[in-house]
Motif scaffolding. Structure first.
Motif, PDB file in Angstrom:
ATOM      1  N   LEU A  53       0.797  -1.271   0.256  1.00 58.27           N
ATOM      2  CA  LEU A  53      -0.087  -0.082   0.124  1.00 58.27           C
ATOM      3  C   LEU A  53       0.965   1.462  -0.015  1.00 58.27           C
ATOM      4  CD1 LEU A  53      -2.797   1.595  -0.011  1.00 58.27           C
ATOM      5  CD2 LEU A  53      -2.841   1.047   2.436  1.00 58.27           C
ATOM      6  N   SER A  54       1.868   1.135   0.820  1.00 61.50           N
ATOM      7  CA  SER A  54       2.984   2.210   0.761  1.00 61.50           C
ATOM      8  C   SER A  54       3.613   2.747  -0.723  1.00 61.50           C
ATOM      9  CB  SER A  54       4.002   2.120   1.762  1.00 61.50           C
ATOM     10  OG  SER A  54       4.965   3.216   1.815  1.00 61.50           O
ATOM     11  N   ALA A  55       3.849   1.484  -1.453  1.00 63.03           N
ATOM     12  CA  ALA A  55       4.495   1.791  -2.719  1.00 63.03           C
ATOM     13  C   ALA A  55       3.212   2.326  -3.803  1.00 63.03           C
ATOM     14  CB  ALA A  55       4.730   0.353  -3.245  1.00 63.03           C
ATOM     15  N   THR A  56       1.910   2.033  -3.338  1.00 65.88           N
ATOM     16  CA  THR A  56       0.931   2.347  -4.138  1.00 65.88           C
ATOM     17  C   THR A  56       0.524   3.833  -4.186  1.00 65.88           C
ATOM     18  OG1 THR A  56      -0.308   0.187  -3.967  1.00 65.88           O
ATOM     19  CG2 THR A  56      -1.707   1.769  -4.547  1.00 65.88           C
ATOM     20  N   VAL A  57       0.620   4.380  -2.891  1.00 70.07           N
ATOM     21  CA  VAL A  57       0.491   5.505  -2.429  1.00 70.07           C
ATOM     22  C   VAL A  57       1.509   6.583  -2.953  1.00 70.07           C
ATOM     23  CG1 VAL A  57       0.317   7.464  -0.614  1.00 70.07           C
ATOM     24  CG2 VAL A  57      -1.034   5.290  -0.495  1.00 70.07           C
ATOM     25  N   ASP A  58       2.728   5.897  -3.006  1.00 74.10           N
ATOM     26  CA  ASP A  58       3.927   6.699  -3.590  1.00 74.10           C
ATOM     27  C   ASP A  58       3.586   6.863  -5.021  1.00 74.10           C
ATOM     28  OD1 ASP A  58       5.058   6.937  -1.149  1.00 74.10           O
ATOM     29  OD2 ASP A  58       6.666   5.306  -1.484  1.00 74.10           O
ATOM     30  N   HIS A  59       3.223   5.784  -5.795  1.00 69.28           N
ATOM     31  CA  HIS A  59       2.999   5.827  -6.931  1.00 69.28           C
ATOM     32  C   HIS A  59       1.875   6.792  -7.541  1.00 69.28           C
ATOM     33  CE1 HIS A  59       2.682   4.122 -11.297  1.00 69.28           C
ATOM     34  NE2 HIS A  59       1.437   4.094 -11.038  1.00 69.28           N
ATOM     35  N   ILE A  60       0.679   6.574  -6.741  1.00 70.14           N
ATOM     36  CA  ILE A  60      -0.132   7.608  -7.001  1.00 70.14           C
ATOM     37  C   ILE A  60       0.126   8.915  -6.943  1.00 70.14           C
ATOM     38  CG2 ILE A  60      -2.478   8.587  -6.060  1.00 70.14           C
ATOM     39  CD1 ILE A  60      -3.135   5.472  -5.448  1.00 70.14           C
ATOM     40  N   ASN A  61       1.039   9.245  -5.849  1.00 65.63           N
ATOM     41  CA  ASN A  61       1.399  10.610  -5.827  1.00 65.63           C
ATOM     42  C   ASN A  61       2.519  11.051  -6.818  1.00 65.63           C
ATOM     43  OD1 ASN A  61      -0.054  11.178  -3.500  1.00 65.63           O
ATOM     44  ND2 ASN A  61       1.608  10.427  -2.284  1.00 65.63           N
ATOM     45  N   ALA A  62       3.121  10.095  -7.378  1.00 62.59           N
ATOM     46  CA  ALA A  62       4.120  10.406  -8.442  1.00 62.59           C
ATOM     47  C   ALA A  62       3.730  10.391  -9.869  1.00 62.59           C
ATOM     48  CB  ALA A  62       5.207   9.504  -8.359  1.00 62.59           C
ATOM     49  N   VAL A  63       2.726   9.824 -10.196  1.00 64.39           N
ATOM     50  CA  VAL A  63       2.267   9.531 -11.498  1.00 64.39           C
ATOM     51  C   VAL A  63       0.863   9.962 -11.818  1.00 64.39           C
ATOM     52  CG1 VAL A  63       1.964   7.834 -13.329  1.00 64.39           C
ATOM     53  CG2 VAL A  63       3.778   7.544 -11.951  1.00 64.39           C
ATOM     54  N   HIS A  64       0.160  10.108 -10.674  1.00 61.04           N
ATOM     55  CA  HIS A  64      -1.500  10.470 -10.948  1.00 61.04           C
ATOM     56  C   HIS A  64      -1.622  11.642 -10.046  1.00 61.04           C
ATOM     57  CE1 HIS A  64      -2.052   6.957 -13.392  1.00 61.04           C
ATOM     58  NE2 HIS A  64      -1.464   6.175 -12.551  1.00 61.04           N
ATOM     59  N   ALA A  65      -0.915  12.615  -9.650  1.00 60.69           N
ATOM     60  CA  ALA A  65      -1.112  13.747  -8.791  1.00 60.69           C
ATOM     61  C   ALA A  65      -2.242  14.432  -9.426  1.00 60.69           C
ATOM     62  CB  ALA A  65       0.036  14.586  -8.623  1.00 60.69           C
ATOM     63  N   ASP A  66      -2.570  14.491 -10.459  1.00 64.03           N
ATOM     64  CA  ASP A  66      -3.645  15.088 -11.416  1.00 64.03           C
ATOM     65  C   ASP A  66      -4.967  14.521 -11.014  1.00 64.03           C
ATOM     66  OD1 ASP A  66      -2.994  12.991 -12.850  1.00 64.03           O
ATOM     67  OD2 ASP A  66      -3.780  13.990 -14.515  1.00 64.03           O
ATOM     68  N   ALA A  67      -5.124  13.366 -10.300  1.00 59.31           N
ATOM     69  CA  ALA A  67      -6.560  13.008  -9.966  1.00 59.31           C
ATOM     70  C   ALA A  67      -7.368  13.880  -9.248  1.00 59.31           C
ATOM     71  CB  ALA A  67      -6.256  11.484  -9.322  1.00 59.31           C
ATOM     72  N   ALA A  68      -8.369  13.992  -9.194  1.00 58.71           N
ATOM     73  CA  ALA A  68      -9.383  14.497  -8.630  1.00 58.71           C
ATOM     74  C   ALA A  68      -9.639  14.156  -6.949  1.00 58.71           C
ATOM     75  CB  ALA A  68     -10.890  14.698  -9.272  1.00 58.71           C
ATOM     76  N   PHE A  69      -9.394  12.806  -6.917  1.00 56.95           N
ATOM     77  CA  PHE A  69      -9.788  12.105  -5.727  1.00 56.95           C
ATOM     78  C   PHE A  69      -9.328  10.736  -5.696  1.00 56.95           C
ATOM     79  CE2 PHE A  69     -13.881  12.082  -7.624  1.00 56.95           C
ATOM     80  CZ  PHE A  69     -14.293  10.781  -7.344  1.00 56.95           C
ATOM     81  N   VAL A  70      -8.916  10.007  -4.487  1.00 59.47           N
ATOM     82  CA  VAL A  70      -8.883   8.727  -4.380  1.00 59.47           C
ATOM     83  C   VAL A  70      -9.887   8.086  -3.552  1.00 59.47           C
ATOM     84  CG1 VAL A  70      -6.904   6.917  -3.540  1.00 59.47           C
ATOM     85  CG2 VAL A  70      -6.390   9.071  -4.591  1.00 59.47           C
ATOM     86  N   VAL A  71     -10.302   7.050  -3.983  1.00 64.01           N
ATOM     87  CA  VAL A  71     -11.235   6.363  -3.098  1.00 64.01           C
ATOM     88  C   VAL A  71     -10.679   4.991  -2.549  1.00 64.01           C
ATOM     89  CG1 VAL A  71     -13.703   4.849  -3.101  1.00 64.01           C
ATOM     90  CG2 VAL A  71     -13.363   6.932  -4.573  1.00 64.01           C
ATOM     91  N   PHE A  72     -10.692   4.515  -1.363  1.00 65.96           N
ATOM     92  CA  PHE A  72     -10.199   3.355  -0.839  1.00 65.96           C
ATOM     93  C   PHE A  72     -11.569   2.532  -0.507  1.00 65.96           C
ATOM     94  CE2 PHE A  72      -6.589   6.002  -0.080  1.00 65.96           C
ATOM     95  CZ  PHE A  72      -5.659   5.086  -0.411  1.00 65.96           C
ATOM     96  N   ALA A  73     -11.575   1.307  -1.028  1.00 65.31           N
ATOM     97  CA  ALA A  73     -12.914   0.442  -1.116  1.00 65.31           C
ATOM     98  C   ALA A  73     -12.593  -0.938  -0.594  1.00 65.31           C
ATOM     99  CB  ALA A  73     -13.558   0.424  -2.378  1.00 65.31           C
ATOM    100  N   GLY A  74     -13.460  -1.549  -0.340  1.00 67.57           N
ATOM    101  CA  GLY A  74     -13.162  -2.961   0.123  1.00 67.57           C
ATOM    102  C   GLY A  74     -12.573  -3.362   1.516  1.00 67.57           C
ATOM    103  N   ASP A  75     -11.999  -4.359   1.757  1.00 75.24           N
ATOM    104  CA  ASP A  75     -11.390  -4.707   3.246  1.00 75.24           C
ATOM    105  C   ASP A  75     -10.256  -3.560   3.332  1.00 75.24           C
ATOM    106  OD1 ASP A  75     -13.489  -6.330   3.681  1.00 75.24           O
ATOM    107  OD2 ASP A  75     -12.567  -8.060   2.544  1.00 75.24           O
ATOM    108  N   ILE A  76     -10.331  -2.842   4.193  1.00 81.89           N
ATOM    109  CA  ILE A  76      -8.919  -1.953   4.380  1.00 81.89           C
ATOM    110  C   ILE A  76      -7.975  -2.780   5.276  1.00 81.89           C
ATOM    111  CG2 ILE A  76      -7.847  -0.056   5.612  1.00 81.89           C
ATOM    112  CD1 ILE A  76     -10.409   1.561   4.491  1.00 81.89           C
ATOM    113  N   ALA A  77      -8.696  -3.705   6.317  1.00 77.10           N
ATOM    114  CA  ALA A  77      -7.758  -4.299   7.289  1.00 77.10           C
ATOM    115  C   ALA A  77      -8.385  -5.607   7.039  1.00 77.10           C
ATOM    116  CB  ALA A  77      -7.909  -3.645   8.625  1.00 77.10           C
ATOM    117  N   GLU A  78      -7.315  -6.669   7.234  1.00 77.16           N
ATOM    118  CA  GLU A  78      -7.706  -8.104   7.032  1.00 77.16           C
ATOM    119  C   GLU A  78      -8.299  -8.468   8.425  1.00 77.16           C
ATOM    120  OE1 GLU A  78      -7.091 -12.028   5.767  1.00 77.16           O
ATOM    121  OE2 GLU A  78      -6.906 -10.212   4.728  1.00 77.16           O
TER     122      GLU A  78
END
Length: 91
Positions: A53-78
């Protein structure tokens, strides 16, 4: 692993970028689903979910900073552990 072209599955299947037509302008948003977090450093089926997830957030910030928003869905914690949610909010 990554799709930097603005569409499709990317980063281990956790992230999808979507585009919606909005008055002639494109609106880009990110959906991250089913992270199944455990406390940092714990492994689930050979994968360390927090690091992923940390790598995912880094990727979103680096490559998709132009996104209007981020939605977290489904099971967040196991297992619904408070420490897993604390790690999520720390990111």
């Amino acid at each position: 692993m990554f799709d930097d072209k603005g569409g499709g599955l990317s980063l281990w299947g956790l992230e999808k970028t979507c585009h919606q037509q909005d008055g002639g302008r494109l609106m880009k948003f990110i959906v991250v689903s089913d992270t199944h977090l455990l406390a940092e450093g714990r492994v689930n089926y050979g994968v360390e979910p927090y690091a992923r997830l940390s790598a995912t957030v880094d990727h979103i910030n680096a490559v998709h900073a132009d996104a209007a928003f981020v939605v977290f869905a489904g099971d967040i914690a196991e297992r619904g552990e408070v420490s897993a949610y604390a790690e999520f909010f720390r990111l």
